[in-house]
Write a protein that holds these residues in place. Structure first.
Motif, PDB file in Angstrom:
ATOM      1  N   PRO A 136      38.099  52.782  63.081  1.00 27.67           N
ATOM      2  CA  PRO A 136      38.531  51.686  61.955  1.00 27.67           C
ATOM      3  C   PRO A 136      38.591  50.285  62.201  1.00 27.67           C
ATOM      4  O   PRO A 136      39.312  49.800  62.943  1.00 27.67           O
ATOM      5  CB  PRO A 136      39.767  52.539  61.619  1.00 27.67           C
ATOM      6  CG  PRO A 136      39.873  53.732  62.176  1.00 27.67           C
ATOM      7  CD  PRO A 136      39.194  53.646  63.347  1.00 27.67           C
ATOM      8  N   LEU A 137      38.256  49.680  61.003  1.00 23.63           N
ATOM      9  CA  LEU A 137      38.343  48.106  61.162  1.00 23.63           C
ATOM     10  C   LEU A 137      40.138  47.888  61.242  1.00 23.63           C
ATOM     11  O   LEU A 137      40.950  48.671  60.741  1.00 23.63           O
ATOM     12  CB  LEU A 137      37.995  47.503  59.885  1.00 23.63           C
ATOM     13  CG  LEU A 137      36.620  46.954  60.015  1.00 23.63           C
ATOM     14  CD1 LEU A 137      36.086  46.549  58.516  1.00 23.63           C
ATOM     15  CD2 LEU A 137      36.315  45.852  61.122  1.00 23.63           C
ATOM     16  N   GLU A 138      40.473  46.558  61.610  1.00 29.13           N
ATOM     17  CA  GLU A 138      41.730  46.288  61.850  1.00 29.13           C
ATOM     18  C   GLU A 138      42.484  46.413  60.417  1.00 29.13           C
ATOM     19  O   GLU A 138      41.907  45.997  59.296  1.00 29.13           O
ATOM     20  CB  GLU A 138      42.175  44.951  62.116  1.00 29.13           C
ATOM     21  CG  GLU A 138      43.484  44.574  62.368  1.00 29.13           C
ATOM     22  CD  GLU A 138      43.525  43.242  62.878  1.00 29.13           C
ATOM     23  OE1 GLU A 138      44.732  42.508  62.892  1.00 29.13           O
ATOM     24  OE2 GLU A 138      42.818  42.567  63.190  1.00 29.13           O
ATOM     25  N   GLY A 139      43.513  47.233  60.126  1.00 29.36           N
ATOM     26  CA  GLY A 139      44.118  47.393  58.727  1.00 29.36           C
ATOM     27  C   GLY A 139      43.955  48.710  58.178  1.00 29.36           C
ATOM     28  O   GLY A 139      44.476  49.086  57.356  1.00 29.36           O
ATOM     29  N   LEU A 140      42.931  49.360  58.829  1.00 29.44           N
ATOM     30  CA  LEU A 140      42.697  50.907  58.517  1.00 29.44           C
ATOM     31  C   LEU A 140      43.147  51.859  59.318  1.00 29.44           C
ATOM     32  O   LEU A 140      43.418  51.533  60.417  1.00 29.44           O
ATOM     33  CB  LEU A 140      41.229  51.082  58.080  1.00 29.44           C
ATOM     34  CG  LEU A 140      40.532  50.144  57.052  1.00 29.44           C
ATOM     35  CD1 LEU A 140      39.092  50.312  56.823  1.00 29.44           C
ATOM     36  CD2 LEU A 140      41.366  50.154  56.010  1.00 29.44           C
ATOM     37  N   THR A 141      43.360  52.943  59.065  1.00 35.21           N
ATOM     38  CA  THR A 141      43.870  53.996  59.728  1.00 35.21           C
ATOM     39  C   THR A 141      42.947  55.211  59.811  1.00 35.21           C
ATOM     40  O   THR A 141      42.155  55.324  58.965  1.00 35.21           O
ATOM     41  CB  THR A 141      45.198  54.611  59.261  1.00 35.21           C
ATOM     42  OG1 THR A 141      44.921  55.111  57.860  1.00 35.21           O
ATOM     43  CG2 THR A 141      46.386  53.365  59.103  1.00 35.21           C
ATOM     44  N   LEU A 142      43.152  56.478  60.588  1.00 36.08           N
ATOM     45  CA  LEU A 142      42.537  57.499  60.683  1.00 36.08           C
ATOM     46  C   LEU A 142      42.458  58.084  59.158  1.00 36.08           C
ATOM     47  O   LEU A 142      41.556  58.673  58.872  1.00 36.08           O
ATOM     48  CB  LEU A 142      42.831  58.301  61.880  1.00 36.08           C
ATOM     49  CG  LEU A 142      42.306  59.734  61.847  1.00 36.08           C
ATOM     50  CD1 LEU A 142      40.744  59.689  61.901  1.00 36.08           C
ATOM     51  CD2 LEU A 142      42.809  60.640  63.097  1.00 36.08           C
ATOM     52  N   ASP A 143      43.666  58.111  58.818  1.00 37.63           N
ATOM     53  CA  ASP A 143      43.742  58.796  57.372  1.00 37.63           C
ATOM     54  C   ASP A 143      43.076  58.203  56.490  1.00 37.63           C
ATOM     55  O   ASP A 143      42.457  58.812  55.647  1.00 37.63           O
ATOM     56  CB  ASP A 143      45.335  58.807  56.865  1.00 37.63           C
ATOM     57  CG  ASP A 143      46.252  59.854  57.666  1.00 37.63           C
ATOM     58  OD1 ASP A 143      45.767  60.724  58.536  1.00 37.63           O
ATOM     59  OD2 ASP A 143      47.276  59.620  57.768  1.00 37.63           O
ATOM     60  N   ASP A 144      42.905  56.882  56.401  1.00 41.27           N
ATOM     61  CA  ASP A 144      42.050  56.189  55.529  1.00 41.27           C
ATOM     62  C   ASP A 144      40.537  56.355  55.585  1.00 41.27           C
ATOM     63  O   ASP A 144      39.791  57.097  54.728  1.00 41.27           O
ATOM     64  CB  ASP A 144      42.146  54.727  55.680  1.00 41.27           C
ATOM     65  CG  ASP A 144      43.418  54.137  55.387  1.00 41.27           C
ATOM     66  OD1 ASP A 144      44.056  54.673  54.379  1.00 41.27           O
ATOM     67  OD2 ASP A 144      43.857  53.092  56.010  1.00 41.27           O
TER      68      ASP A 144
ATOM     69  N   GLU B  98      37.589  57.323  44.495  1.00 42.74           N
ATOM     70  CA  GLU B  98      39.163  56.614  44.715  1.00 42.74           C
ATOM     71  C   GLU B  98      39.111  56.552  45.987  1.00 42.74           C
ATOM     72  O   GLU B  98      38.919  57.499  46.728  1.00 42.74           O
ATOM     73  CB  GLU B  98      40.097  57.420  43.950  1.00 42.74           C
ATOM     74  CG  GLU B  98      40.031  57.433  42.380  1.00 42.74           C
ATOM     75  CD  GLU B  98      40.098  56.044  41.726  1.00 42.74           C
ATOM     76  OE1 GLU B  98      40.865  55.208  42.290  1.00 42.74           O
ATOM     77  OE2 GLU B  98      39.313  55.870  40.478  1.00 42.74           O
ATOM     78  N   VAL B  99      39.454  55.210  46.645  1.00 38.45           N
ATOM     79  CA  VAL B  99      39.940  55.224  47.998  1.00 38.45           C
ATOM     80  C   VAL B  99      41.100  54.628  48.052  1.00 38.45           C
ATOM     81  O   VAL B  99      41.712  53.959  47.084  1.00 38.45           O
ATOM     82  CB  VAL B  99      38.676  54.358  48.369  1.00 38.45           C
ATOM     83  CG1 VAL B  99      37.410  54.928  48.765  1.00 38.45           C
ATOM     84  CG2 VAL B  99      38.693  52.877  47.896  1.00 38.45           C
ATOM     85  N   PRO B 100      41.802  54.736  49.296  1.00 37.19           N
ATOM     86  CA  PRO B 100      43.125  53.923  49.687  1.00 37.19           C
ATOM     87  C   PRO B 100      43.005  52.651  49.216  1.00 37.19           C
ATOM     88  O   PRO B 100      42.078  51.975  49.516  1.00 37.19           O
ATOM     89  CB  PRO B 100      43.507  54.502  51.091  1.00 37.19           C
ATOM     90  CG  PRO B 100      42.396  55.633  51.286  1.00 37.19           C
ATOM     91  CD  PRO B 100      41.112  55.662  50.699  1.00 37.19           C
ATOM     92  N   ALA B 101      44.367  52.211  49.174  1.00 40.39           N
ATOM     93  CA  ALA B 101      44.303  50.606  48.883  1.00 40.39           C
ATOM     94  C   ALA B 101      43.770  49.867  49.691  1.00 40.39           C
ATOM     95  O   ALA B 101      43.286  48.730  49.752  1.00 40.39           O
ATOM     96  CB  ALA B 101      45.771  50.272  48.476  1.00 40.39           C
ATOM     97  N   ALA B 102      44.153  50.184  51.067  1.00 39.28           N
ATOM     98  CA  ALA B 102      43.733  49.431  52.258  1.00 39.28           C
ATOM     99  C   ALA B 102      42.073  49.344  52.367  1.00 39.28           C
ATOM    100  O   ALA B 102      41.632  48.195  52.756  1.00 39.28           O
ATOM    101  CB  ALA B 102      44.247  49.993  53.490  1.00 39.28           C
TER     102      ALA B 102
END
Length: 425
Positions: free
Chosen positions: A132-140, A223-227
């Motif tokens: 994941p890019l910086e600021g994103l998580t596995l959950d994202d 729909e995607v997470p805000a990050a």
């Protein structure tokens, strides 16, 4: 034509898989040993088998030893002597994939212009090489992947989104290898064989943009997470573009593709007394719609001898999509096959197989299934409504009840979907 239709269809599928086995296709593409180090990395369902084929056929072990790391799907590892194999999740990434991606990135972080990175890429690498890019998580990443898989988006559209959320895809892995040279050996599992779409192109320049990714999310109402939205709207997710000097020393060779597997199956069909007709290796669209179209072609062969006369086999490849509406156990190949069967409604002399050449259709450890003129009648005799099963996206449940699943286990390669419709004379 002494073979039973189902037996021949299974043989055609096996032939298509065998034509793409790494042990056959790796040796002609061995690189010249570099002046410096040779580092082997890779990702995909075939990457472990590719690594073993490389080890088995590499003639320079004494002067240019192999070392490195590849990540493959759970169950697809094969023993290697010099190259480390890690397993991770597919099609939705997990923590093991993130850890493997980080280690691969570290392996190529201190190379020189005399070094060579040999990158072994195959289908499935997009989920397996999870960074994941910086600021994103596995959950994202997991949320986006699940939404894309259920949306009906094409593989090219899904990979466009994935490239702009990754620290390694869209040419970023090749850029990380600079100034070393990079040779990518790729097995294509995508319609059109564009290297950019094989595992989301970790070593290939990407002309698409964050704006393109956002348009895809809007098109399919995802729909995607805000990050995730912030990464795309801010442009932080832009990938490595054509002309970037860090990719000047890269080369990609396509060493296996769906077309070659279709051609190999055609040879077997011809030897069995059936005229093969290749309808294309890059068919896309909703699986159930492609099933209806193929049923129409098969019906024309039976009724009018067009576009060719029976006995014949209609062969095709590509990657269809499924827009999930029901709660059944589905996959694009069994969805195609069930839609084909419903449209044919027991038409005599028509048999078919559809399967994913990696041995996994959807999330099931089942390659696909077979269908014949009596399949719908046998289902109804068991109280199963074929159309209701299709509406529920329950292709695997349908064919499991009939005992007509195509089960291969891990095939250790992946050249996408294989479909054969056999029409007896």
């Amino acid at each position: 034509m002494s073979q039973a239709p189902a037996e021949l269809l299974r043989a055609l599928f096996a032939t298509a898989v065998e034509a793409a086995q790494p042990d056959h296709i790796i040796p002609p593409h061995m690189p010249v040993p570099p002046k410096g180090r040779l580092v082997v990395i890779g990702a995909g369902k075939a990457s472990a088998a590719m690594a073993r084929a490389l080890e088995d056929h590499w003639p320079h072990h004494a002067t240019c030893p192999l070392n490195g790391l590849v990540v493959t799907r759970y169950g697809y590892a094969v023993p290697c002597r010099h190259i480390e194999i890690i397993e991770a999740a597919h099609p939705v990434p997990d923590a093991a994939g993130i850890a493997a991606a980080a280690r691969i990135r570290a392996l190529v972080s201190d190379l020189s212009a005399d070094d060579l990175v040999l990158c072994l890429i195959s289908g499935g690498g997009s989920a397996l090489l999870a960074a994941p890019l910086e600021g994103l998580t596995l959950d994202d990443k997991q949320a986006v992947n699940r939404a894309l898989l259920a949306s009906g988006a094409s593989i090219s559209e899904m990979n466009c989104v994935r490239r702009h959320l990754s620290a390694l895809k869209g040419g970023r892995l090749a850029a990380a290898c600079h100034p070393a040279r990079v040779l990518t050996l790729a097995i294509s599992d995508v319609p059109g064989d564009d290297p950019l779409d094989i595992a989301s192109g970790p070593t290939v320049a990407d002309p698409t943009t964050c704006a393109d990714a956002l348009a895809i999310l809007r098109r399919y109402r995802i729909e995607v997470p805000a990050a995730v939205r912030e990464v795309l709207e801010s442009g932080r997710g832009e990938s490595v573009k054509p002309g970037d000097p860090r990719l000047a020393g890269t080369e990609t060779r396509l060493i296996a593709a769906p077309q070659r597997s279709l051609e190999a199956a055609a040879e077997v069909a011809r030897a069995a007394g059936y005229t093969p007709l290749l309808l294309g290796d890059a068919l896309e669209g909703e699986a159930r719609d492609v099933g209806k179209v193929m049923a129409g072609i098969a019906r024309s062969v039976v009724q009018h001898g067009q576009p060719l006369a029976a006995p014949c086999v209609l062969l095709s490849g590509g990657e269809t999509t499924v827009t999930v509406r029901g709660k059944g156990r589905g996959g694009r190949n069994v969805e195609f096959l069930l839609a084909l069967g419903v449209a044919l409604d027991g038409l005599a002399r028509v048999h078919a197989v559809a399967g994913d050449t990696d041995g996994v259709d959807g999330a099931e450890e089942i390659a696909g299934a077979l269908i014949g003129p009596d399949s719908l009648a046998r289902a109804r005799a068991r109280g199963i409504d074929p159309r209701a099963a299709l509406d529920a996206n329950d292709g695997h449940g349908f064919f499991e009840a009939l005992g007509d699943q195509l089960i291969t286990g891990p095939t250790l390669t992946n050249v996408n979907d294989f479909r054969a419709i056999l029409i007896e004379g």
